[in-house]
Design an enzyme around this catalytic site. Structure first.
Site, mmCIF file in Angstrom:
data_model
loop_
_atom_site.group_PDB
_atom_site.id
_atom_site.type_symbol
_atom_site.label_atom_id
_atom_site.label_comp_id
_atom_site.label_asym_id
_atom_site.label_seq_id
_atom_site.Cartn_x
_atom_site.Cartn_y
_atom_site.Cartn_z
ATOM 1 N N CYS B 89 0.835 -1.205 0.000
ATOM 2 C CA CYS B 89 0.000 0.000 0.000
ATOM 3 C C CYS B 89 0.868 1.253 0.000
ATOM 4 C CB CYS B 89 -0.909 -0.006 1.226
ATOM 5 S SG CYS B 89 -1.826 1.536 1.405
ATOM 6 N N CYS B 92 0.481 3.449 3.335
ATOM 7 C CA CYS B 92 0.913 3.031 4.663
ATOM 8 C C CYS B 92 2.225 3.748 5.004
ATOM 9 C CB CYS B 92 1.117 1.510 4.691
ATOM 10 S SG CYS B 92 -0.421 0.584 4.967
ATOM 11 N N HIS B 160 -4.007 0.576 7.937
ATOM 12 C CA HIS B 160 -4.446 0.240 6.578
ATOM 13 C C HIS B 160 -5.933 -0.099 6.504
ATOM 14 C CE1 HIS B 160 -3.880 -1.052 2.444
ATOM 15 N NE2 HIS B 160 -4.510 -2.180 2.712
ATOM 16 N N ASN B 200 -13.875 9.428 -1.127
ATOM 17 C CA ASN B 200 -14.592 8.342 -1.803
ATOM 18 C C ASN B 200 -14.320 7.094 -0.987
ATOM 19 O OD1 ASN B 200 -15.203 10.032 -3.998
ATOM 20 N ND2 ASN B 200 -13.296 9.496 -5.038
ATOM 21 N N HIS B 211 -6.862 1.750 2.093
ATOM 22 C CA HIS B 211 -6.294 2.616 3.134
ATOM 23 C C HIS B 211 -7.134 3.903 3.250
ATOM 24 C CE1 HIS B 211 -2.607 3.537 5.596
ATOM 25 N NE2 HIS B 211 -3.319 4.643 5.683
ATOM 26 N N HIS B 213 -8.358 7.248 3.102
ATOM 27 C CA HIS B 213 -7.784 8.477 2.557
ATOM 28 C C HIS B 213 -8.855 9.254 1.800
ATOM 29 C CE1 HIS B 213 -7.812 5.949 -1.030
ATOM 30 N NE2 HIS B 213 -7.602 7.027 -1.765
ATOM 31 N N GLN B 215 -9.293 13.155 -0.735
ATOM 32 C CA GLN B 215 -8.592 14.010 -1.673
ATOM 33 C C GLN B 215 -9.027 15.452 -1.441
ATOM 34 O OE1 GLN B 215 -8.022 12.201 -5.657
ATOM 35 N NE2 GLN B 215 -9.597 10.766 -5.002
#
Lengths: 398, 398
Positions: B89, B92, B160, B200, B211, B213, B215
């Protein structure tokens, strides 16, 4: 072509469009009437949840104040006790001797057939006042109206596994005539803002019935895309005196970099700012507001061109073994608003696009597109056009 | 909270946001610098296709004349020879002793970290003139510009398999501070029209990296949704003198039928004309244009509320065995335009929605939505609100 209007058991309109003699539907030995025990969908019914008798109400649409869009809600109640079974296709012609009674088309064959959707998102009940407005939760901020449009289904072929890409020019011409016939009817219904005939094809965009079919939506409020295009065309006319749609086609012809096919009456191209991984617009060479205003020769010309383009696009993506993959697509006619003040300048055209962006990848409409409305192309219009021309060649259509 | 700005090997910004002492990132024994052999992304590079030396150019955006929207194209060329491997990933923290060199975060731990996207849809090269305009194919109809915005990635947690729904109030507060910090920076960059921080979540909307996250997009042109809302708010102010966003929240509070949660400073509700199968808006009680203008107490209050709502919504759908299904969602901050003439009236708010409409069904954006822009709800806002309140209760969050 022969047009035969009839009714389904619950009162919905169904209209056969037969290519030529001998006509496939409505012959002496065939059924025209719907034998199903469907209740009149406008009649009072027993609510299965409460046991109470209810009068059907049409769907409601509410104004989304933040965007100015009217959103129809599946808030209406209809008699939904008769559920179609899952093991047969409701769009196939009736099978004589079969005990399957859920088919929507009573005749034993047809060429092209159009009927009102059984559970429509837009539906005007007889006598309903299209100008009636009420308030959600008694708030003046939130007007609501009847979603008093109409949703029709169009079956393109009796063959369950057929595709529009594979139909003959004769059948495609019948389809164009059916679209034009329905547009002419729907555009004159009270409260209709515009008519959008479209096809969704492929499980990738949620199509569960493989039988080749499309839909025809008569919207009671202008769809945002049509409204935006009308605004842009109006601003352009004010600024330049020209027709934006005409000038776009002229610029595509001048540039030539994204042209896919030209005929005497139509131009197919990847638009200069294509947003989808595959996107093709098909425009007439003349300003035509909506399908009924096409000439005979324009309709015939389109009927020859469109299936060719679809066959080519079915070669756009190939799988690991090099086998062409049928393209999932959405294809629809952007027609002029009915409102005379917005009807010109306009030029109807097909916008066809796909969510597939690679053999094993789809484009998802995530945060930027769905949340902010901001589109991002993963490729360029020129790359799309190059590959589309190749695909047309590989399919033997260019 | 401690903020530590640093740089990645190719020149991109990376900023650590640590919750509290002892700080997770940047300690004496830890790395802060990116050890990867990444080339400066603004430096000339060898085009793998042609072997020629090329100077990177940023992405282009073109005006779609029919809609007035600016569409960025992945038409730029960057040094993409260094491809991340698929078996680890990239979000990570760095693993000491591992030979995996593709991780984007050089430190061995972090709380929250923000960095510039490696292959951004919007990117301004140093010194690039944001007002430069050229013509596609030499056609005056088709202006093009640098897509000179910025795309940042935000990692919400080092774990993760974590989710925003599960973070502590302290961590959520750090996330809010990071969003506000980035918004404050990006809003002041030349040519930025608005900043959209979003997440998303779920493979159902195309997310391939589990993972946790999000934007942060700094758009160089106003996204259509923001532009539409600004226009609606302006018209409403002209007509009534009021702030549309404020009046919507007031009406939701008055009606009370779709409220999910209230705190001292925030209101969460299903909007009156919700279009998605699950849709929740979270609005402050005060007119705040963008995140940096929230007070400390408002930020803290949101940090307590938001994960609770997400935990509740993770109970909205249950599988056949009655087990709650994590909700796939898109959630983003609709912030005010930077342009002073459009910045008021505004009230920032979160719009959170899901494409899931049943345990085994997704809403597809087919012909009506994608082709005509006309949304149709498969349910009602009141049914969504009823189920959401139940779900919050089942999750122990109401």
């Amino acid at each position: 072509m022969r047009i035969t209007p009839t009714k389904l058991a619950d009162g919905r309109d169904l209209i056969y469009f037969d290519d030529s003699e001998p006509y496939a539907s409505g012959g002496a030995t065939r059924r025209l009437d719907d034998p199903r025990p469907l209740a009149d969908r406008t009649a009072p019914f027993t609510d299965p949840a409460t046991g109470a008798t209810r009068v059907p109400t049409g769907p409601e649409m509410r104004l989304d104040r933040l965007t100015g869009e009217w959103i129809p809600m599946a808030s209406h109640r209809m008699n939904r006790t008769f559920q179609p079974s899952a093991n047969a296709c409701p769009l196939c012609p009736a099978q004589p001797g079969s005990d399957y009674q859920d088919g929507e088309i009573p005749d034993t064959s047809y060429d092209v057939v159009v009927f009102e959707n059984r559970f429509p998102s837009y539906w005007r009940l007889p006598g309903q006042d299209v100008s009636e407005v009420w308030q959600v939760d008694g708030q003046s901020l939130w007007p609501a109206r009847h979603a008093a449009g109409r949703c029709e289904v169009i079956c393109f072929s009796p063959g369950h596994t057929d595709a529009v890409a594979g139909v003959s020019t004769t059948r495609m011409r019948t389809i164009v005539e059916a679209w034009a016939h329905r547009t002419a009817f729907l555009e004159t219904q009270e409260g209709i803002a515009t008519v959008y005939p479209f096809e969704n094809r492929g499980p990738e965009i949620g199509v569960t019935l493989p039988h080749p079919h499309g839909q025809i939506y008569a919207y009671p409020a202008l769809p945002p895309k049509t409204a935006t295009m009308a605004r842009q065309a109006g601003l352009y006319q004010e600024a330049t005196g020209g027709n934006l749609f005409a000038d776009v086609v002229r610029a595509e012809l001048d540039a030539g970099t994204r042209l896919l096919a030209e005929t005497g009456h139509w131009v197919a191209y990847v638009p200069e700012a294509a947003r989808w991984p595959v996107e093709v617009h098909i425009s007439p060479r003349r300003d035509v507001p909506s399908l009924p205003e096409l000439t005979e020769v324009e309709k015939q010309d389109f009927a020859e061109l469109y299936p060719r383009l679809l066959r080519g696009l079915d070669h756009f993506f190939v799988d690991d073994a090099g086998v062409p993959m049928p393209l999932p697509y959405i294809s629809g006619w952007l027609q002029a608003p009915v409102d005379p003040s917005l009807r010109e300048p306009w030029r109807l055209h097909v916008q066809l696009f796909s969510v597939r962006r690679a053999a094993n990848k789809l484009k998802y409409l995530a945060g930027s597109e769905s949340g902010a409305g901001a589109w991002i192309s993963d490729t360029t219009p020129e790359r799309i056009a190059d590959r589309a021309r190749q695909a047309l060649q590989e399919a033997g259509e260019l």
